[in-house]
Design a protein around this motif. Structure first.
Motif, mmCIF file in Angstrom:
data_model
loop_
_atom_site.group_PDB
_atom_site.id
_atom_site.type_symbol
_atom_site.label_atom_id
_atom_site.label_comp_id
_atom_site.label_asym_id
_atom_site.label_seq_id
_atom_site.Cartn_x
_atom_site.Cartn_y
_atom_site.Cartn_z
ATOM 1 N N ARG A 7 0.844 -1.199 0.000
ATOM 2 C CA ARG A 7 0.000 0.000 0.000
ATOM 3 C C ARG A 7 0.876 1.244 0.000
ATOM 4 O O ARG A 7 1.802 1.374 0.802
ATOM 5 C CB ARG A 7 -0.907 0.011 1.229
ATOM 6 C CG ARG A 7 -1.768 1.243 1.349
ATOM 7 C CD ARG A 7 -2.707 1.124 2.571
ATOM 8 N NE ARG A 7 -3.326 2.386 2.853
ATOM 9 C CZ ARG A 7 -2.992 3.194 3.848
ATOM 10 N NH1 ARG A 7 -2.039 2.864 4.702
ATOM 11 N NH2 ARG A 7 -3.621 4.332 4.023
ATOM 12 N N PHE A 8 0.566 2.163 -0.919
ATOM 13 C CA PHE A 8 1.253 3.438 -1.012
ATOM 14 C C PHE A 8 0.210 4.549 -0.910
ATOM 15 O O PHE A 8 -0.920 4.379 -1.359
ATOM 16 C CB PHE A 8 2.006 3.556 -2.344
ATOM 17 C CG PHE A 8 3.098 2.541 -2.497
ATOM 18 C CD1 PHE A 8 4.388 2.823 -2.098
ATOM 19 C CD2 PHE A 8 2.825 1.285 -3.035
ATOM 20 C CE1 PHE A 8 5.393 1.876 -2.219
ATOM 21 C CE2 PHE A 8 3.821 0.335 -3.166
ATOM 22 C CZ PHE A 8 5.103 0.629 -2.760
ATOM 23 N N VAL A 9 0.588 5.684 -0.328
ATOM 24 C CA VAL A 9 -0.339 6.802 -0.119
ATOM 25 C C VAL A 9 0.317 8.081 -0.621
ATOM 26 O O VAL A 9 1.479 8.365 -0.298
ATOM 27 C CB VAL A 9 -0.696 6.948 1.383
ATOM 28 C CG1 VAL A 9 -1.637 8.110 1.600
ATOM 29 C CG2 VAL A 9 -1.289 5.658 1.927
ATOM 30 N N LEU A 10 -0.437 8.866 -1.403
ATOM 31 C CA LEU A 10 0.051 10.153 -1.881
ATOM 32 C C LEU A 10 -0.469 11.245 -0.953
ATOM 33 O O LEU A 10 -1.667 11.289 -0.647
ATOM 34 C CB LEU A 10 -0.421 10.426 -3.309
ATOM 35 C CG LEU A 10 0.115 11.718 -3.928
ATOM 36 C CD1 LEU A 10 1.619 11.607 -4.191
ATOM 37 C CD2 LEU A 10 -0.620 12.035 -5.218
ATOM 38 N N VAL A 11 0.431 12.100 -0.488
ATOM 39 C CA VAL A 11 0.050 13.218 0.375
ATOM 40 C C VAL A 11 0.669 14.496 -0.163
ATOM 41 O O VAL A 11 1.653 14.470 -0.903
ATOM 42 C CB VAL A 11 0.472 13.003 1.852
ATOM 43 C CG1 VAL A 11 -0.253 11.816 2.462
ATOM 44 C CG2 VAL A 11 1.975 12.851 1.979
ATOM 45 N N LYS A 12 0.072 15.601 0.235
ATOM 46 C CA LYS A 12 0.589 16.922 -0.125
ATOM 47 C C LYS A 12 1.026 17.613 1.152
ATOM 48 O O LYS A 12 0.273 17.683 2.119
ATOM 49 C CB LYS A 12 -0.490 17.739 -0.840
ATOM 50 C CG LYS A 12 0.002 19.069 -1.334
ATOM 51 C CD LYS A 12 -1.033 19.757 -2.197
ATOM 52 C CE LYS A 12 -0.442 21.051 -2.729
ATOM 53 N NZ LYS A 12 -1.310 21.686 -3.704
ATOM 54 N N HIS A 62 5.109 4.957 1.865
ATOM 55 C CA HIS A 62 4.839 3.533 2.046
ATOM 56 C C HIS A 62 4.722 3.324 3.555
ATOM 57 O O HIS A 62 5.729 3.192 4.263
ATOM 58 C CB HIS A 62 5.960 2.667 1.469
ATOM 59 C CG HIS A 62 5.731 1.214 1.673
ATOM 60 N ND1 HIS A 62 6.515 0.442 2.499
ATOM 61 C CD2 HIS A 62 4.771 0.398 1.187
ATOM 62 C CE1 HIS A 62 6.053 -0.792 2.501
ATOM 63 N NE2 HIS A 62 5.005 -0.848 1.711
ATOM 64 N N PRO A 63 3.476 3.348 4.077
ATOM 65 C CA PRO A 63 3.275 3.254 5.526
ATOM 66 C C PRO A 63 3.876 1.999 6.151
ATOM 67 O O PRO A 63 4.306 2.028 7.297
ATOM 68 C CB PRO A 63 1.750 3.258 5.679
ATOM 69 C CG PRO A 63 1.248 3.922 4.447
ATOM 70 C CD PRO A 63 2.209 3.537 3.363
#
Length: 124
Positions: free
Chosen positions: A91-96, A105-106
């Motif tokens: 699981r990968f998450v895009l944040v600003k 990558h949590p």
């Protein structure tokens, strides 16, 4: 009197610092340029291993999360092995953060700033 002035100055500096540090907020990409796609690929490969991954043309443009399935284990003749259902996805998450787009990558705590990427806060 000097102590009160010093205390007030410290409080003002701390408040200013808090306003400048921005929290990471879920985001989506505005577009996916070739350089950004390569950065995504490089970071993901560094986490999952292998040589490359297949990414959709609109990767992370509609969702803040990206799931990469592990490669299906196969036998010497290329037939799928049992147990594929037990392999978790990455699981990968895009944040600003400010003006930066960051892919996280949590699971490992690793992240990368996507140079040249344009992203916007995800719709709520």
């Amino acid at each position: 009197m000097r102590a009160i002035a010093l205390l007030l100055s410290c409080c003002a500096v701390m408040l200013a610092a808090c306003q400048h540090s921005r929290a990471a907020e879920p985001a989506v990409l505005s577009s996916v340029e070739p350089g950004v796609r390569q950065q995504l690929n490089d970071f993901i490969v560094s986490i999952v291993g292998g040589t490359s991954v297949t990414l959709a043309d609109d990767v992370l443009m509609h969702s803040t999360e990206l799931f990469i399935e592990q490669r299906m284990p196969v036998d010497s003749q290329g037939r799928p092995l049992d147990g594929r259902h037990s392999l978790p996805s990455y699981r990968f998450v895009l944040v600003k953060v400010g003006d930066s787009c960051i892919l996280q990558h949590p699971g490992s705590g690793k992240s990368v700033r996507l140079n040249g990427a344009r992203c916007q806060l995800a719709p709520r």
